[in-house]
Design a protein around this motif. Structure first.
Motif, mmCIF file in Angstrom:
data_model
loop_
_atom_site.group_PDB
_atom_site.id
_atom_site.type_symbol
_atom_site.label_atom_id
_atom_site.label_comp_id
_atom_site.label_asym_id
_atom_site.label_seq_id
_atom_site.Cartn_x
_atom_site.Cartn_y
_atom_site.Cartn_z
ATOM 1 N N GLY A 155 0.815 -1.213 0.000
ATOM 2 C CA GLY A 155 0.000 0.000 0.000
ATOM 3 C C GLY A 155 0.845 1.257 0.000
ATOM 4 N N LYS A 161 -2.396 2.664 -7.072
ATOM 5 C CA LYS A 161 -3.417 2.395 -6.056
ATOM 6 C C LYS A 161 -4.300 1.219 -6.428
ATOM 7 N N GLU A 182 -5.477 -7.271 1.883
ATOM 8 C CA GLU A 182 -6.365 -6.150 1.558
ATOM 9 C C GLU A 182 -6.492 -5.215 2.757
ATOM 10 N N ARG A 186 -5.355 -1.322 2.618
ATOM 11 C CA ARG A 186 -6.359 -0.262 2.781
ATOM 12 C C ARG A 186 -6.234 0.410 4.130
ATOM 13 N N ASP A 189 -3.963 3.171 2.992
ATOM 14 C CA ASP A 189 -4.612 4.110 2.078
ATOM 15 C C ASP A 189 -5.993 3.561 1.738
ATOM 16 N N ARG A 190 -7.000 4.278 2.174
ATOM 17 C CA ARG A 190 -8.365 3.786 2.038
ATOM 18 C C ARG A 190 -8.794 3.609 0.580
ATOM 19 N N ASP A 191 -8.170 4.378 -0.336
ATOM 20 C CA ASP A 191 -8.631 4.380 -1.732
ATOM 21 C C ASP A 191 -8.096 3.205 -2.546
ATOM 22 N N ILE A 192 -7.197 2.425 -1.966
ATOM 23 C CA ILE A 192 -6.609 1.322 -2.736
ATOM 24 C C ILE A 192 -7.661 0.251 -2.991
ATOM 25 N N SER A 193 -7.679 -0.268 -4.213
ATOM 26 C CA SER A 193 -8.583 -1.377 -4.512
ATOM 27 C C SER A 193 -7.754 -2.637 -4.730
ATOM 28 N N ASP A 357 -13.971 -4.402 5.609
ATOM 29 C CA ASP A 357 -14.598 -3.084 5.714
ATOM 30 C C ASP A 357 -14.951 -2.736 7.146
#
Lengths: 400, 399
Positions: A155, A161, A182, A186, A189-193, A357
């Motif tokens: 990450g 990202k 995962e 995340r 960085d919360r925006d990573i997929s 999540d």
């Protein structure tokens, strides 16, 4: 007179024998007895540079400590098949001179279950399999915690990202790797997929080099720059594809992430880091427990706190390792901090993709609106079906 | 209703007439096949997930099927199978079954990587892989042609022998079940011809992407796979294999050597009466098959990949046998069938990311080409007829 002499002689004999017995018992307490350990390796043999090689290191470490007091017999050190593993475990399990039988990997599971029920007095140990029996020590790992660390590193390193995860099979064991990865990525960085894929050939999920390379290409095509492969030999195909991409162009740097043992050396500079499962530590620890008579059965999960999993020292990618994350910390210091937080219990790592999540800190203003599931409502579907049936009935009637 | 009746009915219908029109017919046929490929997973998805909206599904699926990237991956996945299947066609046309193709591919892959590590020359490595495959083919020939051993048994023996040999050699040479990774210069690198100075400028005029801005045909071309771009991104072995398709087709069906091989497969006694050296041609076919299977293995290990692992072939040799049966024992058929199988390998990898709400487990997608093979064998799709004397060792004393 004669009788008295005989009685005296017998009494002395008894005393001497008692003394002798007492002496032999005390010698057990002072010097360790010789223990005999049998180990049955998994399908790849000790040349797999992974699980079995690590188990062999553990055995060697224990032998270095206990010397001649520890006798080791081994089977399947050269690659052998699943039925051979089961047969070897069963034959060792019924051998009364052996004190502990070690099975590596879930391919040993059936053999351990059969042998442990047949020989309740024998001690067994199995790696990576949740065998619940009174005489089996089942050592498992918290793979999600090690994967969290490599995920966090990925990450920090990724520029697009977008991260990829290639699992061998869609099973809970493999999904623990993916979920931790995962979560770690995340967390940074919360925006990573994270795109999750599984080995394309389920007949050969752990050895399909070309399948791994094709999946990696497909991921790189869609903009992913770091791929974590928890798929045995299929992961080596990922490293091959990454190396090929890195050799062909210089604009983007792609990385693979290794698994189970330190795989950084397989493709120097193309493998960012590896998630290490310390099978050697587990095997050595279990033998030490046996020698010190503290051995106990049960299912154990070794995490970061027990030194069961870890991130590799990133020998071949020092620039990424020591790059600055922010003004005060380098990336490696951040990883060290996260490690401490996991050991303290400040971070609980997700064990399944569905938990990621809920375990991430809540983001204010993020709407969790569920998108539609793409299914046609059932009434509409049945209406459509009956329409087709009606049309065909009319057509058939017309023809007649 | 017999199959012939069904065929007559098909030809009389409006669709049958449409399919007979010169240019539109084949395109229509291809579209029907592709639509079946699209529909079958949709039906499977009903069982595993539910009835999803068909129109977005069709749009995504067709754009996936016709994307350049899937075409590129199809070629890459298919070529090892294609080379082996073409060799196997020769073999079976000469009346010898070769189940050992899997093992020959494995040895070819190992020899390719080993030679490439030692010498650093991929061309020499490919040559050595071909020689190793040829030697295994020769062993197959000696056992099954000279000594008239049961051909399937010999093939199985070669598979087991190759597996054991490769394991022992790997342990000896690398002390591991897999090889170290090759340097990029030691393997067949991707060509990226479009980036080459002069050739790239010429080839650019043949790519579709050059005409995307042209008013009428541009948007149409945008929807099709860009064949020249996909070909120029491959490594050289893939282009060589594609070039071999017409050469081997001509060799088998247009030359006297090919005619003799085919006659031997049908009736070796008649061929011998006509003065053909039966065993010599059978040996030629078996060795050629071994050479091509060895090259197929090398394509996997030093072309598509850059290392060796003991189970890296993973049944591709058997898929090649299925492909040559599906292709009705012709070179063009075997090549088409291999590409069809390769398409499913590529689709299997890209389904989940490209199509929404698609939850069919991978084994189910994977089994579609094999189902098609079974249907082809049982006579539903076209007529499949093996060479008459296949599997029977030729014995000159019999008459």
């Amino acid at each position: 007179m004669k009788k008295q002499t005989l009685t005296l002689f017998l009494t002395m004999l008894m005393i001497v024998s008692w003394l002798g017995m007492a002496n032999s018992v005390s010698s057990v307490n002072i010097n360790q007895t010789t223990m005999k350990v049998a180990i049955v390796y998994s399908t790849g043999g000790v040349g797999d540079q992974s699980f079995n090689a690590a188990a062999l290191r553990g055995i060697q470490a224990a032998q270095a400590t206990y010397g001649s007091n520890l006798e080791v017999v081994q089977a399947c050190d050269v690659a052998c098949d699943y039925p051979d593993i089961t047969a070897a475990i069963e034959s060792y399990g019924s051998d009364s001179t052996i004190d502990l039988v070690i099975g590596i990997g879930f391919s040993a599971g059936d053999g351990i279950i059969a042998a442990s029920t047949a020989n309740p007095s024998m001690k067994f140990m199995i790696i990576d399999s949740e065998v619940d029996a009174a005489n089996v020590a089942a050592i498992n790992f918290k793979e999600q915690e090690g994967s969290f660390l490599v995920g966090a590193m990925a990450g920090m390193v990724t520029s697009s990202k977008k991260l990829g995860f290639l699992g061998g099979l869609d099973i809970p064991l493999i999904n623990r790797f993916g979920a931790g990865y995962e979560h770690g990525a995340r967390y940074m960085d919360r925006d990573i997929s994270v795109t999750v894929e599984y080995s394309p050939n389920p007949d050969n999920p752990w050895g399909d080099l070309d399948g791994g390379a094709l999946v990696a290409e497909s991921m790189i095509q869609s903009g992913i720059d770091i791929i974590y492969a928890a798929a045995g030999g299929t992961g080596i195909g990922v490293f091959n594809a990454v190396a090929e991409q890195n050799a062909a162009q210089t604009e983007n740097q792609y990385y693979g992430i290794g698994v189970d043992s330190d795989q950084d050396h397989i493709s120097p500079g193309n493998v960012l880091a590896s998630m290490i499962k310390k099978v050697d530590v587990a095997v050595e620890g279990n033998i030490v427990d046996l020698m010190e008579s503290t051995w106990s059965a049960g299912i154990v999960r070794l995490g970061l706190a027990d030194n069961g999993v870890d991130i590799s020292p990133m020998t071949y990618t020092p620039t990424e390792k020591n790059a600055e994350y922010n003004s005060t910390h380098t990336r490696w210091e951040v990883i060290e901090g996260l490690k401490q937080q996991i050991i303290n219990g400040a971070i609980t790592v997700a064990e399944d993709f569905s938990e990621v999540d809920s375990l991430l800190p809540a983001v204010p203003g993020a709407s969790s609106s569920e998108s539609d599931d793409g299914r046609i409502p059932y009434p509409a579907f049945y209406a459509f079906l009956s329409f087709i049936a009606l049309v065909s009935i009319i057509r058939i009637k017309k023809r007649n | 209703m017999t199959i012939n009746n069904l065929k007559e009915l098909q030809l009389k219908s409006k669709l049958g007439k449409l399919l007979k029109i010169p240019v539109i017919g084949p395109i229509l046929k291809l579209m029907i096949i592709l639509e079946v490929i699209v529909l079958f997973p949709y039906i499977l998805n009903i069982f595993f997930y539910g009835v999803i909206y068909p129109i977005p599904y069709h749009r995504q699926m067709w754009s996936l099927l016709l994307s350049t990237f899937v075409f590129e991956q199809t070629l890459r996945a298919a070529i090892p199978i294609l080379l082996t299947a073409m060799g196997g066609t020769f073999n079976e046309r000469a009346g010898v079954i070769n189940i050992g193709l899997e093992g020959i591919m494995l040895v070819g892959a190992w020899v390719g990587v080993y030679t490439a590590i030692i010498t650093g020359d991929p061309w020499f490595a490919a040559l050595m892989a071909m020689i190793a495959g040829g030697i295994l083919g020769l062993i197959h020939g000696i056992l099954s042609i000279t000594f008239k051993a049961e051909q399937i048994t010999v093939g199985v023996a070669i598979n087991l022998f190759a597996l054991g040999l490769v394991k022992v050699l790997s342990e000896l040479v690398w002390q591991a079940q897999y090889s170290p990774q090759l340097d990029p210069e030691y393997k067949f690198q991707r060509l990226y011809l479009l980036k080459k100075p002069i050739l790239g400028n010429i080839l650019k005029y043949f790519t579709f992407s050059n005409y995307y801005t042209v008013p009428v045909i541009g948007p149409f071309l945008m929807k099709l796979p860009d064949i020249v771009t996909a070909l120029s991104n491959q490594h050289i072995l893939i282009l060589i294999a594609l070039g071999l398709i017409p050469i081997l087709h001509i060799l088998l069906f247009k030359t006297s050597i090919g005619l003799r091989i085919r006659v031997i497969g049908e009736n070796p006694q008649a061929a011998a009466t006509a003065g053909i050296a039966v065993k010599r041609y059978q040996f030629f076919a078996v060795i050629l098959s071994g050479v091509l299977a060895g090259l197929g293995g090398a394509t996997l290990s030093i072309g598509n990949n850059s290392s060796f692992k003991e189970n890296m072939i993973g049944g591709r040799g058997f898929i090649a046998i299925a492909a040559l049966i599906f292709g009705n024992w012709t070179i063009i058929g075997a090549a088409t069938a291999s590409l069809f199988f390769g398409l499913f390998i590529a689709l299997n990898i890209n389904f989940n990311s490209a199509v929404d709400h698609f939850y069919v487990p991978k084994p189910f997608i994977q089994m579609i080409p094999y189902l098609a093979t079974i249907f082809a064998l049982s006579g539903f799709i076209g007529k499949s007829r093996p060479p008459k004397s296949i599997g029977k060792p030729y014995d000159p004393s019999e008459d």
